[in-house]
Scaffold this motif. Structure first.
Motif, PDB file in Angstrom:
ATOM      1  N   SER A 117       3.368 -34.404 -11.805  1.00 31.75           N
ATOM      2  CA  SER A 117       2.288 -35.293 -11.392  1.00 31.75           C
ATOM      3  C   SER A 117       1.384 -35.563 -12.579  1.00 31.75           C
ATOM      4  CB  SER A 117       1.494 -34.672 -10.248  1.00 31.75           C
ATOM      5  OG  SER A 117       0.917 -33.467 -10.645  1.00 31.75           O
ATOM      6  N   GLY A 118       1.043 -36.803 -12.771  1.00 32.53           N
ATOM      7  CA  GLY A 118       0.136 -37.167 -13.841  1.00 32.53           C
ATOM      8  C   GLY A 118      -1.295 -36.886 -13.434  1.00 32.53           C
ATOM      9  N   SER A 119      -2.113 -36.555 -14.406  1.00 37.54           N
ATOM     10  CA  SER A 119      -3.510 -36.268 -14.113  1.00 37.54           C
ATOM     11  C   SER A 119      -4.344 -36.546 -15.353  1.00 37.54           C
ATOM     12  CB  SER A 119      -3.681 -34.806 -13.699  1.00 37.54           C
ATOM     13  OG  SER A 119      -5.031 -34.535 -13.418  1.00 37.54           O
ATOM     14  N   THR A 120      -5.505 -37.124 -15.147  1.00 37.95           N
ATOM     15  CA  THR A 120      -6.452 -37.247 -16.251  1.00 37.95           C
ATOM     16  C   THR A 120      -7.272 -35.956 -16.279  1.00 37.95           C
ATOM     17  OG1 THR A 120      -8.226 -38.198 -14.924  1.00 37.95           O
ATOM     18  CG2 THR A 120      -6.625 -39.735 -15.895  1.00 37.95           C
ATOM     19  N   LEU A 121      -7.977 -35.756 -17.348  1.00 35.25           N
ATOM     20  CA  LEU A 121      -8.822 -34.560 -17.422  1.00 35.25           C
ATOM     21  C   LEU A 121      -9.971 -34.633 -16.424  1.00 35.25           C
ATOM     22  CD1 LEU A 121      -8.879 -33.933 -21.264  1.00 35.25           C
ATOM     23  CD2 LEU A 121      -7.612 -32.676 -19.519  1.00 35.25           C
ATOM     24  N   HIS A 122     -10.402 -35.848 -16.093  1.00 37.74           N
ATOM     25  CA  HIS A 122     -11.487 -36.000 -15.121  1.00 37.74           C
ATOM     26  C   HIS A 122     -11.046 -35.568 -13.722  1.00 37.74           C
ATOM     27  CE1 HIS A 122     -14.017 -38.076 -17.997  1.00 37.74           C
ATOM     28  NE2 HIS A 122     -13.010 -38.861 -18.298  1.00 37.74           N
ATOM     29  N   ALA A 123      -9.754 -35.706 -13.412  1.00 34.55           N
ATOM     30  CA  ALA A 123      -9.250 -35.372 -12.080  1.00 34.55           C
ATOM     31  C   ALA A 123      -8.628 -33.975 -12.007  1.00 34.55           C
ATOM     32  CB  ALA A 123      -8.211 -36.409 -11.658  1.00 34.55           C
ATOM     33  N   ALA A 124      -8.418 -33.343 -13.142  1.00 32.66           N
ATOM     34  CA  ALA A 124      -7.744 -32.044 -13.172  1.00 32.66           C
ATOM     35  C   ALA A 124      -8.678 -30.916 -12.738  1.00 32.66           C
ATOM     36  CB  ALA A 124      -7.216 -31.756 -14.566  1.00 32.66           C
ATOM     37  N   ALA A 125      -8.164 -30.067 -11.861  1.00 35.61           N
ATOM     38  CA  ALA A 125      -8.913 -28.877 -11.450  1.00 35.61           C
ATOM     39  C   ALA A 125      -8.566 -27.686 -12.339  1.00 35.61           C
ATOM     40  CB  ALA A 125      -8.620 -28.542  -9.992  1.00 35.61           C
ATOM     41  N   SER A 126      -7.353 -27.711 -12.929  1.00 37.08           N
ATOM     42  CA  SER A 126      -6.928 -26.599 -13.780  1.00 37.08           C
ATOM     43  C   SER A 126      -6.156 -27.126 -14.981  1.00 37.08           C
ATOM     44  CB  SER A 126      -6.070 -25.614 -12.992  1.00 37.08           C
ATOM     45  OG  SER A 126      -4.918 -26.249 -12.501  1.00 37.08           O
ATOM     46  N   LEU A 185      -5.817 -38.366 -22.458  1.00 38.93           N
ATOM     47  CA  LEU A 185      -5.932 -37.735 -21.143  1.00 38.93           C
ATOM     48  C   LEU A 185      -7.247 -38.039 -20.432  1.00 38.93           C
ATOM     49  CD1 LEU A 185      -4.299 -34.294 -21.902  1.00 38.93           C
ATOM     50  CD2 LEU A 185      -3.329 -36.210 -20.626  1.00 38.93           C
ATOM     51  N   SER A 186      -8.204 -38.579 -21.139  1.00 38.43           N
ATOM     52  CA  SER A 186      -9.443 -38.959 -20.472  1.00 38.43           C
ATOM     53  C   SER A 186      -9.497 -40.462 -20.197  1.00 38.43           C
ATOM     54  CB  SER A 186     -10.651 -38.524 -21.295  1.00 38.43           C
ATOM     55  OG  SER A 186     -10.648 -39.147 -22.564  1.00 38.43           O
ATOM     56  N   ASN A 187      -8.550 -41.222 -20.744  1.00 39.79           N
ATOM     57  CA  ASN A 187      -8.557 -42.670 -20.579  1.00 39.79           C
ATOM     58  C   ASN A 187      -7.321 -43.236 -19.894  1.00 39.79           C
ATOM     59  OD1 ASN A 187     -11.089 -43.409 -21.885  1.00 39.79           O
ATOM     60  ND2 ASN A 187     -10.139 -42.540 -23.708  1.00 39.79           N
ATOM     61  N   LEU A 188      -6.391 -42.378 -19.495  1.00 42.63           N
ATOM     62  CA  LEU A 188      -5.171 -42.875 -18.851  1.00 42.63           C
ATOM     63  C   LEU A 188      -5.456 -43.463 -17.468  1.00 42.63           C
ATOM     64  CD1 LEU A 188      -2.460 -40.151 -19.515  1.00 42.63           C
ATOM     65  CD2 LEU A 188      -2.493 -42.473 -20.343  1.00 42.63           C
ATOM     66  N   PRO A 189      -4.914 -44.627 -17.188  1.00 46.54           N
ATOM     67  CA  PRO A 189      -5.064 -45.177 -15.835  1.00 46.54           C
ATOM     68  C   PRO A 189      -3.907 -44.691 -14.951  1.00 46.54           C
ATOM     69  CG  PRO A 189      -4.123 -46.830 -17.280  1.00 46.54           C
ATOM     70  CD  PRO A 189      -4.367 -45.597 -18.118  1.00 46.54           C
ATOM     71  N   LEU A 190      -3.980 -43.459 -14.483  1.00 49.23           N
ATOM     72  CA  LEU A 190      -2.921 -42.912 -13.626  1.00 49.23           C
ATOM     73  C   LEU A 190      -3.189 -43.260 -12.170  1.00 49.23           C
ATOM     74  CD1 LEU A 190      -2.550 -39.412 -15.252  1.00 49.23           C
ATOM     75  CD2 LEU A 190      -1.068 -41.367 -15.543  1.00 49.23           C
ATOM     76  N   LYS A 210     -14.721 -24.800 -23.544  1.00 49.47           N
ATOM     77  CA  LYS A 210     -16.086 -25.136 -23.128  1.00 49.47           C
ATOM     78  C   LYS A 210     -16.210 -26.637 -22.860  1.00 49.47           C
ATOM     79  CE  LYS A 210     -20.869 -24.649 -24.608  1.00 49.47           C
ATOM     80  NZ  LYS A 210     -21.780 -24.221 -25.678  1.00 49.47           N
ATOM     81  N   LEU A 211     -15.624 -27.451 -23.719  1.00 44.99           N
ATOM     82  CA  LEU A 211     -15.657 -28.900 -23.544  1.00 44.99           C
ATOM     83  C   LEU A 211     -14.984 -29.323 -22.238  1.00 44.99           C
ATOM     84  CD1 LEU A 211     -16.220 -31.736 -24.962  1.00 44.99           C
ATOM     85  CD2 LEU A 211     -13.819 -31.622 -25.600  1.00 44.99           C
ATOM     86  N   LEU A 212     -13.840 -28.721 -21.933  1.00 38.54           N
ATOM     87  CA  LEU A 212     -13.140 -29.052 -20.689  1.00 38.54           C
ATOM     88  C   LEU A 212     -13.998 -28.717 -19.472  1.00 38.54           C
ATOM     89  CD1 LEU A 212      -9.521 -27.904 -21.584  1.00 38.54           C
ATOM     90  CD2 LEU A 212     -10.309 -30.250 -21.259  1.00 38.54           C
ATOM     91  N   HIS A 213     -14.690 -27.589 -19.519  1.00 38.50           N
ATOM     92  CA  HIS A 213     -15.574 -27.201 -18.417  1.00 38.50           C
ATOM     93  C   HIS A 213     -16.768 -28.151 -18.301  1.00 38.50           C
ATOM     94  CE1 HIS A 213     -13.778 -23.521 -17.002  1.00 38.50           C
ATOM     95  NE2 HIS A 213     -13.811 -22.951 -18.193  1.00 38.50           N
ATOM     96  N   GLU A 214     -17.450 -28.355 -19.412  1.00 35.05           N
ATOM     97  CA  GLU A 214     -18.724 -29.065 -19.377  1.00 35.05           C
ATOM     98  C   GLU A 214     -18.591 -30.582 -19.326  1.00 35.05           C
ATOM     99  OE1 GLU A 214     -20.952 -27.546 -22.689  1.00 35.05           O
ATOM    100  OE2 GLU A 214     -21.237 -25.588 -21.727  1.00 35.05           O
ATOM    101  N   SER A 215     -17.680 -31.164 -20.085  1.00 31.14           N
ATOM    102  CA  SER A 215     -17.579 -32.621 -20.148  1.00 31.14           C
ATOM    103  C   SER A 215     -16.669 -33.213 -19.083  1.00 31.14           C
ATOM    104  CB  SER A 215     -17.080 -33.064 -21.528  1.00 31.14           C
ATOM    105  OG  SER A 215     -18.008 -32.684 -22.513  1.00 31.14           O
ATOM    106  N   PHE A 216     -15.667 -32.454 -18.666  1.00 27.13           N
ATOM    107  CA  PHE A 216     -14.698 -33.000 -17.712  1.00 27.13           C
ATOM    108  C   PHE A 216     -14.755 -32.326 -16.353  1.00 27.13           C
ATOM    109  CE2 PHE A 216     -13.001 -33.905 -21.923  1.00 27.13           C
ATOM    110  CZ  PHE A 216     -12.803 -35.268 -21.824  1.00 27.13           C
ATOM    111  N   GLY A 217     -15.525 -31.264 -16.234  1.00 31.75           N
ATOM    112  CA  GLY A 217     -15.672 -30.582 -14.956  1.00 31.75           C
ATOM    113  C   GLY A 217     -14.427 -29.838 -14.499  1.00 31.75           C
ATOM    114  N   VAL A 218     -13.580 -29.452 -15.437  1.00 36.79           N
ATOM    115  CA  VAL A 218     -12.371 -28.696 -15.094  1.00 36.79           C
ATOM    116  C   VAL A 218     -12.807 -27.308 -14.638  1.00 36.79           C
ATOM    117  CG1 VAL A 218     -10.176 -27.782 -15.920  1.00 36.79           C
ATOM    118  CG2 VAL A 218     -10.976 -29.995 -16.749  1.00 36.79           C
TER     119      VAL A 218
END
Length: 184
Positions: free
Chosen positions: A27-36, A178-183, A57-65
């Protein structure tokens, strides 16, 4: 490279080819939609470890992973890791002592392999047989990396890089895509 190491790598390539890839749902996922998110990398020194920490830290803070797990391969036989590599919740390591005779990681890493991460990012920019074993066996929904890692056949999303691309440059490219893909 020593003759023994060369023979081990040839045997490892053979056995890696015979390994069954897991049944997994791609399954495709952007970093904005990824939980893990999982990060695979070759740990070389404390400076690079600090970069990995900043990526987590960036993944946690900027993308909410919510869950980020970094697994580093330390290419030495020492039973004791350097002080900076003390096991922490989100950071795991394995060394040559965690490999069998043909360089396959042992059972101790099965919990990482079995976890169904939304995205697995392989930061290897050169071939690493132990990391390729992990990448192939992972149940991650989307596996991202560069063909320079020697694991192109195990990747779902490849980012082309130049031969001289550093892991840091690859990270920046992976973040961009991974932050700009239109999945959908």
């Amino acid at each position: 490279m020593s003759l023994v190491r060369s023979l081990k790598e040839k045997a490892g390539e053979y056995y890696l080819g015979r390994e069954q890839a897991p049944d997994r749902t791609k399954s495709g996922s952007t970093l904005h939609a990824a939980a893990s998110v999982a990060i695979l990398y070759n740990d070389s020194d404390e400076a690079y470890y600090k970069k990995i920490r900043s990526y987590v830290k960036l993944l946690h803070e900027s993308f909410g992973v919510q869950r980020v797990c970094a697994l580093g391969y330390v290419d030495n036989t020492a039973k004791e890791l350097p002080r900076y590599q003390v096991q922490k919740l989100e950071y795991m390591y394995f060394t040559k002592s965690d490999l069998n005779w043909h360089l396959k990681p042992t059972v101790s890493l099965m919990h990482f392999i079995d976890e169904k991460f939304d995205v697995l990012i392989d930061l290897s920019t050169s071939p690493s047989l132990p990391l390729r074993y992990i990448l192939k066996a992972s149940h991650a929904g989307m596996k991202v990396g560069t063909p320079a890692s020697g694991a192109a056949e195990f990747l779902d999303f490849m980012i082309e890089t130049q031969e001289s691309t550093s892991p840091e440059d690859f990270w920046n490219q992976a973040l961009f895509y991974l932050s700009n893909l239109p999945l959908q």
